[in-house]
Design a protein around this motif. Structure first.
Motif, PDB file in Angstrom:
ATOM      1  N   LEU A 197       6.356  29.773  -0.501  1.00 48.58           N
ATOM      2  CA  LEU A 197       4.636  28.668  -0.890  1.00 48.58           C
ATOM      3  C   LEU A 197       3.622  30.008   0.215  1.00 48.58           C
ATOM      4  CD1 LEU A 197       2.694  29.061  -2.819  1.00 48.58           C
ATOM      5  CD2 LEU A 197       2.910  25.873  -3.572  1.00 48.58           C
ATOM      6  N   ARG A 198       2.785  30.002   0.087  1.00 52.50           N
ATOM      7  CA  ARG A 198       2.185  29.990   1.118  1.00 52.50           C
ATOM      8  C   ARG A 198       0.729  29.714   0.684  1.00 52.50           C
ATOM      9  NH1 ARG A 198       4.201  35.111   1.308  1.00 52.50           N
ATOM     10  NH2 ARG A 198       1.852  36.389   0.665  1.00 52.50           N
ATOM     11  N   ALA A 199      -0.035  29.033   1.484  1.00 52.89           N
ATOM     12  CA  ALA A 199      -1.062  28.358   1.790  1.00 52.89           C
ATOM     13  C   ALA A 199      -2.281  29.649   0.972  1.00 52.89           C
ATOM     14  CB  ALA A 199      -1.895  28.217   3.052  1.00 52.89           C
ATOM     15  N   GLY A 200      -3.424  29.034   0.490  1.00 53.68           N
ATOM     16  CA  GLY A 200      -4.102  30.204  -0.497  1.00 53.68           C
ATOM     17  C   GLY A 200      -3.135  30.665  -1.753  1.00 53.68           C
ATOM     18  N   GLN A 201      -2.528  30.821  -1.936  1.00 52.02           N
ATOM     19  CA  GLN A 201      -1.691  31.183  -3.073  1.00 52.02           C
ATOM     20  C   GLN A 201      -2.135  31.130  -4.336  1.00 52.02           C
ATOM     21  OE1 GLN A 201       1.888  32.181  -2.051  1.00 52.02           O
ATOM     22  NE2 GLN A 201       1.735  33.813  -1.565  1.00 52.02           N
ATOM     23  N   ARG A 202      -2.040  31.033  -5.374  1.00 50.09           N
ATOM     24  CA  ARG A 202      -2.815  31.069  -6.693  1.00 50.09           C
ATOM     25  C   ARG A 202      -1.304  30.520  -7.405  1.00 50.09           C
ATOM     26  NH1 ARG A 202      -7.869  30.899  -8.135  1.00 50.09           N
ATOM     27  NH2 ARG A 202      -6.619  31.455 -10.595  1.00 50.09           N
ATOM     28  N   VAL A 203      -1.460  29.088  -8.082  1.00 53.52           N
ATOM     29  CA  VAL A 203       0.482  28.787  -8.559  1.00 53.52           C
ATOM     30  C   VAL A 203      -0.021  28.639 -10.345  1.00 53.52           C
ATOM     31  CG1 VAL A 203       2.006  27.460  -8.936  1.00 53.52           C
ATOM     32  CG2 VAL A 203       0.971  28.223  -6.350  1.00 53.52           C
ATOM     33  N   LEU A 204       0.421  28.454 -10.744  1.00 56.44           N
ATOM     34  CA  LEU A 204       0.661  28.253 -12.644  1.00 56.44           C
ATOM     35  C   LEU A 204       1.757  27.214 -12.708  1.00 56.44           C
ATOM     36  CD1 LEU A 204      -1.320  28.498 -15.252  1.00 56.44           C
ATOM     37  CD2 LEU A 204       0.816  30.691 -15.483  1.00 56.44           C
ATOM     38  N   ILE A 205       1.660  26.270 -12.775  1.00 58.08           N
ATOM     39  CA  ILE A 205       2.655  25.669 -13.568  1.00 58.08           C
ATOM     40  C   ILE A 205       2.383  24.782 -14.666  1.00 58.08           C
ATOM     41  CG2 ILE A 205       3.641  22.795 -12.803  1.00 58.08           C
ATOM     42  CD1 ILE A 205       2.448  23.095 -10.081  1.00 58.08           C
ATOM     43  N   ASN A 206       3.290  25.094 -15.351  1.00 59.81           N
ATOM     44  CA  ASN A 206       3.329  24.860 -17.262  1.00 59.81           C
ATOM     45  C   ASN A 206       4.556  24.136 -17.017  1.00 59.81           C
ATOM     46  OD1 ASN A 206       2.893  25.677 -20.302  1.00 59.81           O
ATOM     47  ND2 ASN A 206       4.709  26.806 -20.039  1.00 59.81           N
ATOM     48  N   GLY A 207       3.682  23.093 -17.327  1.00 58.79           N
ATOM     49  CA  GLY A 207       4.450  21.556 -17.847  1.00 58.79           C
ATOM     50  C   GLY A 207       3.820  20.481 -16.824  1.00 58.79           C
ATOM     51  N   ALA A 208       3.075  20.588 -16.549  1.00 60.09           N
ATOM     52  CA  ALA A 208       2.573  20.171 -15.039  1.00 60.09           C
ATOM     53  C   ALA A 208       2.052  18.919 -15.546  1.00 60.09           C
ATOM     54  CB  ALA A 208       1.132  20.458 -14.894  1.00 60.09           C
ATOM     55  N   SER A 209       2.421  17.988 -16.457  1.00 59.88           N
ATOM     56  CA  SER A 209       2.402  16.244 -16.105  1.00 59.88           C
ATOM     57  C   SER A 209       3.645  15.209 -16.839  1.00 59.88           C
ATOM     58  CB  SER A 209       1.494  15.833 -17.752  1.00 59.88           C
ATOM     59  OG  SER A 209       2.190  16.446 -18.490  1.00 59.88           O
ATOM     60  N   GLY A 210       4.848  16.544 -16.721  1.00 61.70           N
ATOM     61  CA  GLY A 210       5.798  15.847 -17.016  1.00 61.70           C
ATOM     62  C   GLY A 210       6.789  15.321 -15.570  1.00 61.70           C
ATOM     63  N   GLY A 211       8.320  15.376 -15.383  1.00 66.66           N
ATOM     64  CA  GLY A 211       8.593  14.723 -14.278  1.00 66.66           C
ATOM     65  C   GLY A 211       9.358  15.868 -13.612  1.00 66.66           C
ATOM     66  N   GLU A 222      -5.381  38.534 -14.609  1.00 63.39           N
ATOM     67  CA  GLU A 222      -3.853  37.942 -13.509  1.00 63.39           C
ATOM     68  C   GLU A 222      -4.732  37.506 -11.851  1.00 63.39           C
ATOM     69  OE1 GLU A 222      -2.581  41.703 -11.832  1.00 63.39           O
ATOM     70  OE2 GLU A 222      -2.367  41.890 -14.064  1.00 63.39           O
ATOM     71  N   GLY A 223      -3.729  37.304 -11.471  1.00 61.96           N
ATOM     72  CA  GLY A 223      -3.586  36.424 -10.437  1.00 61.96           C
ATOM     73  C   GLY A 223      -2.661  35.428  -9.730  1.00 61.96           C
ATOM     74  N   TYR A 224      -2.089  35.320 -10.659  1.00 58.29           N
ATOM     75  CA  TYR A 224      -0.843  34.022  -9.878  1.00 58.29           C
ATOM     76  C   TYR A 224      -0.316  34.841  -8.812  1.00 58.29           C
ATOM     77  CZ  TYR A 224      -3.466  31.090 -13.075  1.00 58.29           C
ATOM     78  OH  TYR A 224      -4.370  30.104 -13.446  1.00 58.29           O
ATOM     79  N   ASP A 225       0.651  34.522  -8.160  1.00 57.86           N
ATOM     80  CA  ASP A 225       1.293  34.238  -6.840  1.00 57.86           C
ATOM     81  C   ASP A 225       3.126  34.411  -7.387  1.00 57.86           C
ATOM     82  OD1 ASP A 225      -0.161  36.012  -5.025  1.00 57.86           O
ATOM     83  OD2 ASP A 225      -1.407  33.983  -4.624  1.00 57.86           O
ATOM     84  N   LEU A 226       2.544  32.788  -7.688  1.00 57.38           N
ATOM     85  CA  LEU A 226       4.028  32.100  -8.200  1.00 57.38           C
ATOM     86  C   LEU A 226       3.077  31.024 -10.098  1.00 57.38           C
ATOM     87  CD1 LEU A 226       6.245  30.597  -7.934  1.00 57.38           C
ATOM     88  CD2 LEU A 226       5.197  29.082  -6.437  1.00 57.38           C
TER      89      LEU A 226
END
Length: 198
Positions: free
Chosen positions: A1-15, A64-68
């Motif tokens: 992961l690099r600074a400025g990349q776009r990340v989608l986290i599915n299930g962002a409120s879990g453990g 479209e636009g997520y790197d990770l």
């Protein structure tokens, strides 16, 4: 992961998700978290730049636009994630479901095969995360916590004698952060500070 990349986290409120949001922000990423309505403000308080309430909209309808993509839930088909991935992006599946979840049937068994086929035929990478705990990685996490960049989120604490109840709660899939088993004396202590729900 690099600074400025776009990340989608599915299930962002879990453990896992609560740590992932904070670590990605500490690495300089632009973070979009996916959660239910009751957790939107919590995910925002953790530092997410944008939060998608999956009960009202689908992340797959966005541009479209997520790197990770970090998928902690495993409830959507890979084709939905692919729609919002940049060429060369990575999808990482962390978990999803529980022992009574129907997804743990044939589909769960063949998910790694589907990822392998997509890796061979496409320009995006699909993986399953197998965590390896090392002293170096724990030190890196400790440094983030000591620097105030990561705050562990504890949903509930259970005494050792309540372990079965704690596991039943985890199996509901509704945990908001970590569920901790502690000695009886510690279980009676007030909860640690955590991001507010307001």
């Amino acid at each position: 992961l690099r600074a400025g990349q776009r990340v989608l986290i599915n299930g962002a409120s879990g453990g896992v998700g609560t740590y992932a949001v904070q670590i990605a922000k500490a690495d300089g990423a632009h973070v979009t978290g996916v959660s239910s309505t009751r957790n939107v403000e919590r995910v925002r308080a953790l530092g997410a730049d944008h939060v998608i309430d999956y009960t009202r909209e689908s992340f797959a309808d966005g541009p479209e636009g997520y790197d990770l993509i970090l998928d902690n839930v495993g409830t959507q088909p890979l084709s939905e994630f692919r729609r919002v991935m940049k060429p060369g992006a990575r999808y990482v599946r962390v978990g999803g479901g529980g022992p009574d979840d129907a997804r743990w049937g044939v589909g769960f068994v063949f998910a790694p095969l589907g990822m392998a086929v997509r890796n061979a035929l496409g320009d995006r990478e699909y993986r399953t995360l197998l965590a390896e705990v090392t002293p170096e990685r724990l030190d890196a996490l400790r440094e983030l916590i000591e620097a105030g960049k990561v705050t562990p989120v504890i949903d509930r604490r259970y005494a050792l004698a309540e372990t079965a109840e704690a596991i039943r709660y985890l199996e509901t899939g509704r945990a908001r952060g970590k569920v901790v088993i502690v000695p009886d004396a510690v279980a009676a202590a007030p909860p640690e500070p955590r991001p507010t729900d307001s």
